[in-house]
Design an enzyme around this catalytic site. Structure first.
Site, mmCIF file in Angstrom:
data_model
loop_
_atom_site.group_PDB
_atom_site.id
_atom_site.type_symbol
_atom_site.label_atom_id
_atom_site.label_comp_id
_atom_site.label_asym_id
_atom_site.label_seq_id
_atom_site.Cartn_x
_atom_site.Cartn_y
_atom_site.Cartn_z
ATOM 1 N N GLY A 229 0.827 -1.199 0.000
ATOM 2 C CA GLY A 229 0.000 0.000 0.000
ATOM 3 C C GLY A 229 0.861 1.249 0.000
ATOM 4 N N GLU A 249 5.734 -3.314 1.214
ATOM 5 C CA GLU A 249 5.864 -2.997 -0.217
ATOM 6 C C GLU A 249 5.024 -1.750 -0.454
ATOM 7 O OE1 GLU A 249 5.229 -2.188 -3.693
ATOM 8 O OE2 GLU A 249 3.904 -3.923 -3.796
ATOM 9 N N CYS A 283 2.257 0.043 -8.457
ATOM 10 C CA CYS A 283 3.391 0.638 -7.734
ATOM 11 C C CYS A 283 4.581 0.912 -8.642
ATOM 12 C CB CYS A 283 3.837 -0.275 -6.594
ATOM 13 S SG CYS A 283 2.575 -0.538 -5.341
#
Length: 480
Positions: A229, A249, A283
């Protein structure tokens, strides 16, 4: 008209529906797909209690292998239905979701195999003075209870990346998925139970990060956390964990370098996919593109052509390349950042339009170095193309960010590729592909504000164990 299905909290093999109901919406049409019931504080406690008790009787490695293999088979068999369900609750295109189903199969299969490969090592203790008659080795044991907190942008495969390795390592696991996308997580939990997993080894808690996620983090009986997140949330969780271990992460402002000797059409096509797939809500999405000045106009032409060819719209349509963003608020924020950059002097090359929850693939250039579109994670289908002349300077600016998840470089020059691998301070350097390239079995994780720890079933499963040294000295002869 059929009733809207309900999704409950899974505690010790039973589904509970007594928490506050929350609508799970189709991200394109707004249709109510399900009612998800938020976990109560008591249910958070009960889920951890059940997991703690179950963790005291871990499955044998081969049992773990069989169960995880069955789940992989179940995902493969039900691929089309699962993909459509994920498409509806996440807004990701059907073609992206079908790809994610294939990836989830591989994640669970690899996790199953890793359940049989968790090993310690021999320690050369005899080499120490006075220890020649002794033997030493290490053994790895499950940590106990793993807490998993997952985002919306890969609702099945990211949960698989948490749950698969945790179970492979012999742990119990309690999952809290994004409140935007709880359906896929509930499906995976059901598949695990149907595959024969003892009930207490998997729990599911629904609801927002506060209070549900906070309550889970604050329960010190959870031994390990695996989180994907935002950096802000990752830092908040880390601050609460104390001595407990975790994998974080978190966010990134991914950079990819395109050198003068690159295959320009191929690089542009890959960068378009890496910037705009999943509406840029990844991401490692290509957000900053550093292109050598000698090929800038050629590259922009190919990138614009690739973006123009992408279809924006209904994610259930197989022809759609870019579906809606996760919410209208997220789309509005991205639009505001683009307009702000243009007001600061950036040139809008392509896109920039928002229609409700959907945003066209957007290309900017001449972007000021302090604009938010290049300084903060935009999590939208927006890429900034920035020219460079000096390779060392390109490496410097890619590094000039608090983040460091992955980076890409396109070049035919082996020396430049190796220099990038050495100089870029990120968790992964991808050569002749973009920052967004990932295989599910590879080690994956970041540095700096992008987090710590490593995903990928082999690496995650190892992290979710504790190493214990066994030092053996022969018993001495003599009278008893």
């Amino acid at each position: 008209m059929s009733a809207v299905p309900r999704i409950g909290n899974l505690i010790n093999g039973e589904w509970h529906f007594d928490g506050t109901g929350r609508e799970v919406l189709h991200k394109f049409t707004g249709e109510v797909l399900a009612i998800a019931h938020d976990a109560t504080p008591a249910q958070v406690t009960d889920a951890v209690t059940a997991a703690r008790k179950a963790s005291e009787s871990p499955l044998d490695p081969y049992q773990r292998y069989e169960i995880l293999s069955k789940v992989a088979d179940a995902i493969a068999r039900d691929k089309e239905r699962l993909a459509l369900s994920v498409c509806r609750e996440s807004g990701l295109t059907l073609k992206d979701c079908l790809g994610d189903m294939d990836r989830a199969v591989q994640t669970m299969r690899t996790s199953a195999e890793e359940a049989k490969r968790i090993t310690g090592e021999m320690v050369p203790i005899a080499a120490a003075p006075g220890f020649a008659h002794r033997m030493a080795f290490t053994v790895r044991f499950p940590v106990g209870v793993v807490g998993a907190i997952t985002p919306f942008n890969s609702p099945l495969n990211t949960v698989a990346h948490k749950v698969g390795p945790a179970l492979a390592a012999g742990n119990a696991v309690v999952v809290k998925p994004s409140p935007f996308t709880p359906i896929a997580a509930a499906e995976l939990c059901s598949m695990l139970l149907e595959a024969g997993l003892p009930p207490g080894l998997i729990g599911l808690l629904l609801g927002p990060g506060d209070p549900v996620g906070t309550s889970l983090v604050n329960d010190e009986r959870v031994d390990f956390f695996t989180f994907t997140g935002s950096t802000a949330t990752g830092k908040a969780i880390s601050a609460r964990l104390g001595m407990r271990r975790a994998t974080m992460e978190c966010g990134n402002v991914s950079g990819t370098i395109v050198c003068a000797d690159a295959n320009v059409p191929d690089a542009a096509e890959q960068c378009a996919r890496g910037a705009f797939r999943k509406a840029g809500q990844v991401c490692t999405s290509v957000q900053r593109l550093y292109v050598h000045a000698d090929i800038l106009e050629e590259f922009l032409g190919h990138l614009t052509a690739a973006a123009s060819a992408m279809v924006v719209g209904d994610p259930e349509d197989p022809a759609t390349d870019i579906g809606p963003m996760i919410s209208e608020a997220a789309a509005k924020r991205a639009e505001e950042w683009v307009n702000e950059a243009v007001a600061q002097g950036a040139r809008l090359v392509h896109g920039g339009q928002r229609d409700g929850v959907a945003m066209t693939p957007t290309i900017l250039t001449e972007v000021p170095s302090d604009a938010r579109v290049v300084c903060e994670e935009i999590f939208a289908p927006v890429v900034s193309v920035i020219p460079f002349k000096d390779f060392a300077e390109a490496l410097r600016v890619v590094n000039d960010t608090p983040f460091g998840l992955q980076a890409g470089i396109f070049t035919r020059d082996l020396n430049q590729a190796l220099e990038a691998a050495k100089r870029l301070r990120v968790g992964g350097v991808v050569i002749n592909s973009t920052s967004s390239t990932r295989a599910d079995l590879m080690p994956y994780g970041g540095v700096k504000d992008s987090g710590y720890g490593t995903e990928g079933p082999k690496y995650a499963a190892r992290d979710m164990t504790e190493e214990r040294l066994v030092l053996l000295e022969p018993a001495k002869d003599g009278d008893r």
